[in-house]
Design an enzyme around this catalytic site. Sequence first.
Site, PDB file in Angstrom:
ATOM      1  N   ASP A  43       0.798  -1.284   0.027  1.00 23.84           N
ATOM      2  CA  ASP A  43       0.122  -0.094  -0.007  1.00 23.84           C
ATOM      3  C   ASP A  43       0.935   1.357  -0.113  1.00 23.84           C
ATOM      4  O   ASP A  43       0.584   2.140  -0.555  1.00 23.84           O
ATOM      5  CB  ASP A  43      -0.955   0.139   1.113  1.00 23.84           C
ATOM      6  CG  ASP A  43      -1.958  -1.092   1.233  1.00 23.84           C
ATOM      7  OD1 ASP A  43      -2.235  -1.635   0.203  1.00 23.84           O
ATOM      8  OD2 ASP A  43      -2.710  -1.271   2.257  1.00 23.84           O
ATOM      9  N   ALA A  44       2.061   0.970   0.785  1.00 28.16           N
ATOM     10  CA  ALA A  44       2.763   2.326   0.916  1.00 28.16           C
ATOM     11  C   ALA A  44       3.547   2.630  -0.612  1.00 28.16           C
ATOM     12  O   ALA A  44       3.484   3.938  -0.923  1.00 28.16           O
ATOM     13  CB  ALA A  44       3.894   2.180   1.886  1.00 28.16           C
ATOM     14  N   GLU A  45       3.977   1.838  -1.206  1.00 28.87           N
ATOM     15  CA  GLU A  45       4.492   1.830  -2.558  1.00 28.87           C
ATOM     16  C   GLU A  45       3.501   2.530  -3.487  1.00 28.87           C
ATOM     17  O   GLU A  45       3.969   3.564  -4.227  1.00 28.87           O
ATOM     18  CB  GLU A  45       5.138   0.517  -2.967  1.00 28.87           C
ATOM     19  CG  GLU A  45       6.408   0.140  -2.407  1.00 28.87           C
ATOM     20  CD  GLU A  45       6.667  -1.410  -2.636  1.00 28.87           C
ATOM     21  OE1 GLU A  45       7.897  -1.816  -2.892  1.00 28.87           O
ATOM     22  OE2 GLU A  45       5.775  -2.442  -2.761  1.00 28.87           O
ATOM     23  N   TYR A  46       2.174   1.971  -3.328  1.00 30.51           N
ATOM     24  CA  TYR A  46       1.280   2.435  -4.203  1.00 30.51           C
ATOM     25  C   TYR A  46       0.881   4.005  -4.019  1.00 30.51           C
ATOM     26  O   TYR A  46       0.912   4.753  -5.096  1.00 30.51           O
ATOM     27  CB  TYR A  46       0.070   1.428  -4.132  1.00 30.51           C
ATOM     28  CG  TYR A  46      -1.276   2.148  -4.724  1.00 30.51           C
ATOM     29  CD1 TYR A  46      -1.139   1.663  -6.254  1.00 30.51           C
ATOM     30  CD2 TYR A  46      -2.156   2.717  -4.392  1.00 30.51           C
ATOM     31  CE1 TYR A  46      -2.347   2.022  -7.022  1.00 30.51           C
ATOM     32  CE2 TYR A  46      -3.036   2.980  -5.135  1.00 30.51           C
ATOM     33  CZ  TYR A  46      -3.165   2.829  -6.438  1.00 30.51           C
ATOM     34  OH  TYR A  46      -4.427   3.135  -7.153  1.00 30.51           O
ATOM     35  N   SER A  92     -13.328   7.658  -3.941  1.00 30.48           N
ATOM     36  CA  SER A  92     -12.449   7.058  -3.129  1.00 30.48           C
ATOM     37  C   SER A  92     -12.053   8.264  -1.982  1.00 30.48           C
ATOM     38  O   SER A  92     -12.847   9.361  -1.919  1.00 30.48           O
ATOM     39  CB  SER A  92     -11.108   7.048  -4.043  1.00 30.48           C
ATOM     40  OG  SER A  92     -10.370   6.332  -3.137  1.00 30.48           O
ATOM     41  N   LEU A  93     -11.109   7.845  -1.135  1.00 32.40           N
ATOM     42  CA  LEU A  93     -10.905   8.998   0.260  1.00 32.40           C
ATOM     43  C   LEU A  93      -9.570   9.506  -0.101  1.00 32.40           C
ATOM     44  O   LEU A  93      -8.522   8.701  -0.495  1.00 32.40           O
ATOM     45  CB  LEU A  93     -11.090   8.037   1.417  1.00 32.40           C
ATOM     46  CG  LEU A  93     -12.186   8.048   1.777  1.00 32.40           C
ATOM     47  CD1 LEU A  93     -12.380   6.972   3.078  1.00 32.40           C
ATOM     48  CD2 LEU A  93     -13.088   8.991   2.180  1.00 32.40           C
ATOM     49  N   GLU A 126     -14.081   6.644  12.558  1.00 32.90           N
ATOM     50  CA  GLU A 126     -14.149   4.935  12.522  1.00 32.90           C
ATOM     51  C   GLU A 126     -13.301   4.189  11.814  1.00 32.90           C
ATOM     52  O   GLU A 126     -12.356   4.725  11.050  1.00 32.90           O
ATOM     53  CB  GLU A 126     -15.344   4.740  11.856  1.00 32.90           C
ATOM     54  CG  GLU A 126     -15.428   5.106  10.169  1.00 32.90           C
ATOM     55  CD  GLU A 126     -16.809   5.311   9.616  1.00 32.90           C
ATOM     56  OE1 GLU A 126     -17.329   4.112   9.304  1.00 32.90           O
ATOM     57  OE2 GLU A 126     -17.169   6.466   9.318  1.00 32.90           O
ATOM     58  N   LYS A 128     -10.960   2.209   9.283  1.00 29.96           N
ATOM     59  CA  LYS A 128     -11.126   2.038   7.794  1.00 29.96           C
ATOM     60  C   LYS A 128     -10.870   0.372   7.620  1.00 29.96           C
ATOM     61  O   LYS A 128      -9.603   0.042   7.760  1.00 29.96           O
ATOM     62  CB  LYS A 128      -9.757   2.977   6.927  1.00 29.96           C
ATOM     63  CG  LYS A 128      -9.850   2.522   5.409  1.00 29.96           C
ATOM     64  CD  LYS A 128      -8.992   3.818   4.728  1.00 29.96           C
ATOM     65  CE  LYS A 128      -9.184   3.626   3.424  1.00 29.96           C
ATOM     66  NZ  LYS A 128      -8.905   2.602   2.644  1.00 29.96           N
ATOM     67  N   ASP A 130      -9.965  -2.912   5.946  1.00 31.32           N
ATOM     68  CA  ASP A 130      -9.283  -3.455   4.731  1.00 31.32           C
ATOM     69  C   ASP A 130      -9.869  -4.461   3.873  1.00 31.32           C
ATOM     70  O   ASP A 130      -9.439  -5.613   4.183  1.00 31.32           O
ATOM     71  CB  ASP A 130      -7.808  -3.670   5.291  1.00 31.32           C
ATOM     72  CG  ASP A 130      -6.875  -3.519   4.029  1.00 31.32           C
ATOM     73  OD1 ASP A 130      -7.198  -3.243   2.924  1.00 31.32           O
ATOM     74  OD2 ASP A 130      -5.618  -3.934   4.260  1.00 31.32           O
ATOM     75  N   ARG A 149     -17.193  -1.802  -6.609  1.00 29.26           N
ATOM     76  CA  ARG A 149     -16.848  -0.446  -6.914  1.00 29.26           C
ATOM     77  C   ARG A 149     -16.427  -0.204  -8.416  1.00 29.26           C
ATOM     78  O   ARG A 149     -16.811   0.654  -9.085  1.00 29.26           O
ATOM     79  CB  ARG A 149     -15.602   0.312  -6.118  1.00 29.26           C
ATOM     80  CG  ARG A 149     -15.461   1.452  -6.601  1.00 29.26           C
ATOM     81  CD  ARG A 149     -14.640   2.294  -5.615  1.00 29.26           C
ATOM     82  NE  ARG A 149     -13.445   1.832  -5.464  1.00 29.26           N
ATOM     83  CZ  ARG A 149     -12.376   2.479  -4.633  1.00 29.26           C
ATOM     84  NH1 ARG A 149     -12.623   3.392  -3.983  1.00 29.26           N
ATOM     85  NH2 ARG A 149     -11.050   1.888  -4.572  1.00 29.26           N
ATOM     86  N   TYR A 238     -21.143   1.079   6.030  1.00 30.86           N
ATOM     87  CA  TYR A 238     -20.763   2.577   6.588  1.00 30.86           C
ATOM     88  C   TYR A 238     -21.121   4.004   5.923  1.00 30.86           C
ATOM     89  O   TYR A 238     -20.592   4.986   6.212  1.00 30.86           O
ATOM     90  CB  TYR A 238     -19.127   2.560   6.738  1.00 30.86           C
ATOM     91  CG  TYR A 238     -18.543   2.134   5.669  1.00 30.86           C
ATOM     92  CD1 TYR A 238     -18.609   2.735   4.359  1.00 30.86           C
ATOM     93  CD2 TYR A 238     -17.435   0.987   5.416  1.00 30.86           C
ATOM     94  CE1 TYR A 238     -17.818   2.465   3.343  1.00 30.86           C
ATOM     95  CE2 TYR A 238     -16.888   0.786   4.532  1.00 30.86           C
ATOM     96  CZ  TYR A 238     -17.038   1.479   3.224  1.00 30.86           C
ATOM     97  OH  TYR A 238     -16.207   0.972   2.122  1.00 30.86           O
ATOM     98  N   LYS A 326      -4.220   7.218   7.489  1.00 31.80           N
ATOM     99  CA  LYS A 326      -3.572   5.671   7.268  1.00 31.80           C
ATOM    100  C   LYS A 326      -2.525   5.654   8.410  1.00 31.80           C
ATOM    101  O   LYS A 326      -1.854   6.642   9.033  1.00 31.80           O
ATOM    102  CB  LYS A 326      -2.722   5.959   6.127  1.00 31.80           C
ATOM    103  CG  LYS A 326      -3.544   5.968   4.748  1.00 31.80           C
ATOM    104  CD  LYS A 326      -4.414   4.607   4.466  1.00 31.80           C
ATOM    105  CE  LYS A 326      -4.585   4.111   3.106  1.00 31.80           C
ATOM    106  NZ  LYS A 326      -3.811   3.823   2.199  1.00 31.80           N
ATOM    107  N   CYS A 419      15.990 -32.809  -0.846  1.00 32.75           N
ATOM    108  CA  CYS A 419      15.018 -32.399   0.506  1.00 32.75           C
ATOM    109  C   CYS A 419      15.756 -32.338   1.685  1.00 32.75           C
ATOM    110  O   CYS A 419      16.563 -33.351   1.698  1.00 32.75           O
ATOM    111  CB  CYS A 419      14.111 -33.500   0.446  1.00 32.75           C
ATOM    112  SG  CYS A 419      12.787 -33.466   1.850  1.00 32.75           S
ATOM    113  N   CYS A 422      14.661 -35.889   3.699  1.00 35.11           N
ATOM    114  CA  CYS A 422      14.853 -37.204   3.357  1.00 35.11           C
ATOM    115  C   CYS A 422      15.976 -37.404   2.230  1.00 35.11           C
ATOM    116  O   CYS A 422      16.402 -38.340   1.764  1.00 35.11           O
ATOM    117  CB  CYS A 422      13.556 -37.802   2.957  1.00 35.11           C
ATOM    118  SG  CYS A 422      13.001 -37.180   1.013  1.00 35.11           S
ATOM    119  N   CYS A 442       9.878 -31.988  -3.378  1.00 36.61           N
ATOM    120  CA  CYS A 442      10.569 -33.044  -2.729  1.00 36.61           C
ATOM    121  C   CYS A 442       9.791 -34.100  -3.233  1.00 36.61           C
ATOM    122  O   CYS A 442       8.648 -34.321  -3.617  1.00 36.61           O
ATOM    123  CB  CYS A 442      10.435 -33.438  -1.127  1.00 36.61           C
ATOM    124  SG  CYS A 442      10.632 -34.920  -0.790  1.00 36.61           S
ATOM    125  N   CYS A 448       9.496 -39.851   2.287  1.00 38.87           N
ATOM    126  CA  CYS A 448      10.168 -38.606   3.157  1.00 38.87           C
ATOM    127  C   CYS A 448       9.367 -38.437   4.471  1.00 38.87           C
ATOM    128  O   CYS A 448       8.183 -38.316   4.515  1.00 38.87           O
ATOM    129  CB  CYS A 448       9.831 -37.554   2.279  1.00 38.87           C
ATOM    130  SG  CYS A 448      10.147 -35.754   3.111  1.00 38.87           S
TER     131      CYS A 448
END
Length: 700
Positions: A43-46, A92-93, A126, A128, A130, A149, A238, A326, A419, A422, A442, A448
């Site tokens: 989310d942060a990258e976006y 959106s918010l 309130e 948010k 996810d 949406r 909501y 956020k 593996c 084994c 494996c 195994c």
Amino acid sequence: MSSQKPAGDLSEAEAKRELARLAIEIKLADAAYYKEDDPHLSDAEYDALRQRNSDVEAAFPHLKRKDSPSDRVGAEVSEAFSKVEHGVPMLSLDNAFSDEDVEEFVGRIRRFLGLDADEALTITAEPKIDGLSLNLTYQDGELVRAATRGNGQVGEDVTANARTIDDIPAKLAGSGWPARIEIRGEVYMEGEAFKALNAAQEDAGKKVFANPRNAAAGSLRQLDVAITRSRPLRFFAYAWGEASEKFADTQTDAVAKLQDWGFITNDLFKPYQDVKGLLGAYANMAERRAMLGYDIDGVVYKVDRLDWQERLGFVSRFPRWAIAHKFPAERAVTKLEAIEIQVGRTGTLTPVARLAPVTVGGVVVSNATLHNEDEIARLDVRPGDMVEIQRAGDVIPQVLGVVDPGEDRAPPYKFPQTCPECGSAAVREIDDKGEEDVRRRCTGGLTCPAQAVERLKHFVSRKALDIDGLGAKQVELFYSNGAVKGPQDIFRLARRLEEEGLPPLKDWEGFGDTSARNLFDAIDARRKPPFQRFLNGLGIRHVGEITSGLLARHYLDWESFWQVVEKAAAGDASAEADLLSIDGIGQTAITSLKDFAAESHNQDMLAGLLAEIEIEPAEAAASDSAVSGKTIVFTGTLEKMTRDEAKSRATALGAKVSGSVSGKTDILVAGPGAGSKLKKAEELGVRVITEDDWLELAGL
Ligand code: IVH
């Protein structure tokens, strides 16, 4: 991202290039998030991408693209569901990341409304949630449509799916609701339910979800409604969209009404009088976050008075009267002590990061997933490195990357080719499409020990044989001392103890007379396992609970089924075709069944088991229904249920649903607007019925 130039320092050409790149990146990220329910950015990258796009646009307004991401919410709708236009767009918010952002938000509202310093301004707070937002249309109190949406204007019709969610009332309770109203809220999955779903998916060899939000989205957007029904989805209401009449003066009143009408609203919702109150609510929710049982990623503030909300209105994609504050991503840096490989029931080698314990968002973390071999290579993490970790969706901690790798590092990590349990070769399979599996497996099968123990645990687990008092601990104990080597040994436990020269169970530490007797009784109580549970319990790859159920209901008794599998394994094409003709059974499961049946140690195990137990036949799936065994085609518009729902009902009643009319078609269900299929059916003399006839025929 951190090394990029401030937007104002870019040249025109650079800004143009950057906006083009951002438009594409955001589009791809949106598609991954909204359509494939499988995000590839955090989310942060976006948020950082969107922020950068806004910054560059603010510095170079004339370069703003026609397809600018700032004018768009979400992704275009997927092709699989029919499209529906929302009565009022779903927006959106805007985000606030700091206390100052919140103060600015409140200040802006005061200025916009021209409020005196001493005039009260109530704002609600309130969580948010996810999950994914859903728009529910009620006409005269009855749910007539549910839509995702989508792009904000047009969403996907998921009415049939939404009807399976208990928290969504089919009819509004109480009174005083507008004749037509769109109720909005969030579909989500609780953390515990998410973990259980992923465990079941893993068992069935199916895709596991990255976090509860993806699980919720993937579960709601199912063409097969039966799958949605089987998933533990929840819903918080909501907000609302179109409403034919006014029904409240404030957000607080409106939320109380939603509750009266039968919706679940969040009990942390509360009005506040000032910024201090809002920030207190934020701190409180941040602290309780880990204990809520569902994921939240911030706090939403909304102006309480609805007449003020109306005056404030919207700016581009966001309402001026609300904002999402956020939570910072829950991250921490710690030392990667070691990379360990775990071997699962089906032999998958899963790398796990062992970490120096560190607190992330109030929880001590000492393990994190590294997913698979490719992920380790991508991150280039090596034991001894300092790594940054994140609690994704509050469930499984993830390793994000290495922090300041020094000179003095361990050599690049080599993923084992054998593996660790084994020593058998561990390989990456190539699927029918020629793609290499990301998982290394494996090849040791039941030789195994890790796989053998995991399979035993699965065999006795709740969804399989469900043997009381025989859990992971006991299975490990019996396996390690040689008493139980395979599932068949469970049913001859007393004898096996003798054979291994072990004392009777009642003399073991931690057992005693009563619990030993209870365990033997619990085992005896399962000597007649139902077909579906038994097959699921065998732990054959790609043959989990659902596939087992389909096979059980088709063949009814174990002997007939296994005969077909053995024939198919021996190369009998008609036996294979018989399996393949079953709705919902694909080639992957069949290949896996054949492989299992061809192994002599599996044959021995089955023979051993069948000497001890008797498999209870399954009951036919509504085989007496009038449409059972018939091939049905649906065409034209259906008015009482969606096409998907009709198909899934027909299948559940034992009919076969086909997309085209042919000589094999038994019934054509034709709604208004039926065209070429109707013509063809008439030519072929196929029985044509209306939707009402179909409902009657199907007993619906
Ligand atoms: S109010 C006009 N309240 O956040 C705004 N949204 O980023 C109406 N969300 O699309 C939305 N919890 O999916 C609102 N308590 C909450 C929410 C919430 C989660 C989601 C919703 C929305 C997104 C906006």
